[in-house]
Design an enzyme around this catalytic site. Structure first.
Site, PDB file in Angstrom:
ATOM      1  CG  ASP A  40      -1.993  -0.962   1.178  1.00 19.66           C
ATOM      2  OD1 ASP A  40      -2.780  -0.955   0.044  1.00 19.66           O
ATOM      3  OD2 ASP A  40      -1.838  -2.127   2.114  1.00 19.66           O
ATOM      4  CG  HIS A  71      -4.075  -0.214  -2.995  1.00 20.66           C
ATOM      5  ND1 HIS A  71      -4.834  -0.541  -1.916  1.00 20.66           N
ATOM      6  CD2 HIS A  71      -4.872   0.737  -3.494  1.00 20.66           C
ATOM      7  CE1 HIS A  71      -5.841  -0.107  -2.076  1.00 20.66           C
ATOM      8  NE2 HIS A  71      -5.945   0.931  -2.948  1.00 20.66           N
ATOM      9  N   GLY A 150      -7.160  -3.125   9.582  1.00 16.47           N
ATOM     10  CA  GLY A 150      -8.185  -3.494  10.812  1.00 16.47           C
ATOM     11  C   GLY A 150      -9.496  -2.685  10.969  1.00 16.47           C
ATOM     12  CG  ASP A 180      -6.655  -4.055  -0.337  1.00 13.61           C
ATOM     13  OD1 ASP A 180      -6.429  -4.693   0.587  1.00 13.61           O
ATOM     14  OD2 ASP A 180      -6.321  -3.099  -0.761  1.00 13.61           O
TER      15      ASP A 180
HETATM   16  C1  DX5 Z   1      -6.549  -0.374   3.254  1.00 16.83           C
HETATM   17  C2  DX5 Z   1      -5.309  -1.271   2.372  1.00 16.83           C
HETATM   18  C3  DX5 Z   1      -5.315  -2.947   2.705  1.00 16.83           C
HETATM   19  C4  DX5 Z   1      -4.838  -3.094   3.920  1.00 16.83           C
HETATM   20  C5  DX5 Z   1      -6.108  -3.917   4.613  1.00 16.83           C
HETATM   21  O1  DX5 Z   1      -6.373   0.804   2.835  1.00 16.83           O
HETATM   22  O2  DX5 Z   1      -5.527  -1.045   1.071  1.00 16.83           O
HETATM   23  O3  DX5 Z   1      -4.292  -3.273   1.689  1.00 16.83           O
HETATM   24  O4  DX5 Z   1      -3.793  -4.155   4.007  1.00 16.83           O
HETATM   25  O5  DX5 Z   1      -5.907  -4.093   6.012  1.00 16.83           O
HETATM   26  P1  DX5 Z   1      -6.995  -5.067   6.550  1.00 16.83           P
HETATM   27  O6  DX5 Z   1      -6.935  -6.291   5.962  1.00 16.83           O
HETATM   28  O7  DX5 Z   1      -6.687  -5.295   8.045  1.00 16.83           O
HETATM   29  O8  DX5 Z   1      -8.433  -4.275   6.082  1.00 16.83           O
HETATM   30 ZN    ZN Z   2      -4.140  -2.165  -0.375  1.00 14.78          ZN
END
Ligand code: DX5
Ligand code: ZN
Length: 242
Positions: A40, A71, A150, A180
């Site tokens: 990310d 991302h 989270g 995601d």
């Molecule tokens: C959120 C990110 C995700 C993140 C999600 O902005 O793009 O890639 O890893 O984390 P979890 O799986 O904890 O929601």
């Molecule tokens: Zn992501």
């Protein structure tokens, strides 16, 4: 097609790794095996959070056995695409909400040999997404608002995923759907049956002392998918070769 025999591909989430022990976590992910290392990239403008930036992304990239899946939650995704010098086999997704020219960004990503993705926020309607599916290799469907790990899943996003899948199937498009955010042991099979082809395994990428690291949590997601009748890629199944 028997939907349950589809191959589901897995991304580890670097946002969920322990920033103080990144090398340890990456090595454990390499040993366990995933299809992609999800990175990310946040600049504090497009989303109200920041990650380590492109230099840290480069370090992760060098240590990872799996190709990277970027991302881009940034104000200027084209600049990140250029700076990252994407490699064949990698993936990068810009946000639809952040560009007037999805087609040209996708072309810039594909021009480096990488796979082009477009990310869409939970609030972005299907009708706004559909015109752009043709120029993409994958669609990153967020089921939480971007920026933070989270968070709980926003349930109505699964209806959106079902509608996108129907349209993809109707048009016979060779595009994959990467879901995601908030993929948990409890909801992952529901997400896959709603149309996800690829999953960002956030909570499964957190180092778990009691379970003995990341390997056992990734084994859990793989076991559940296989028990549900889905297939895994050789890379996800086998882990790093010595
Ligand atoms: C959120 C990110 C995700 C993140 C999600 O902005 O793009 O890639 O890893 O984390 P979890 O799986 O904890 O929601
Ligand atoms: Zn992501």
């Amino acid at each position: 097609m028997d939907l349950n025999r589809r191959e589901i591909r897995l991304c580890a989430s670097m946002l969920c790794a322990d920033a103080g022990h990144l090398r340890r976590d990456i090595e454990q992910i390499n040993t366990a095996g995933v299809d992609w290392m999800h990175i990310d990239v946040m600049d504090g403008h497009f989303v109200p959070n920041m990650t380590g930036g492109l230099d840290v992304a480069d370090c992760i990239r060098e240590a990872s056995a799996a190709p990277c899946c970027f991302h881009l939650m940034v104000r200027d995704p084209l600049r990140s695409v250029k700076r990252l010098k994407l490699r064949p086999g990698e993936r990068a997704a810009f946000h639809l909400e952040n560009t007037a020219e999805p087609e040209s960004l996708a072309a810039a990503i594909r021009g480096s040999g990488a796979f082009a993705g477009m990310a869409v926020n939970p609030g972005t309607p299907v009708t706004r997404i559909l015109p752009h599916l043709d120029c993409l290799d994958y669609l990153l469907v967020l089921i939480v608002n971007p920026g933070f790990k989270g968070q709980p899943m926003i349930p109505r996003t699964l209806d959106k995923l079902r509608r996108l899948r129907e349209e993809r199937d109707r048009r016979g498009l060779p595009i994959r759907f990467l879901v995601d955010g908030a993929v948990t042991p409890e909801n992952m099979l529901e997400i896959v049956s709603a149309g996800a082809d690829d999953l960002v395994c956030g909570p499964f990428t957190c180092f778990n002392e009691a379970l003995g690291g990341i390997g056992p949590t990734l084994a859990l997601v793989k076991d559940r998918l296989e028990a549900g009748g889905y297939l895994l890629s050789p890379r996800a199944k086998g882990g790093e070769r010595p």
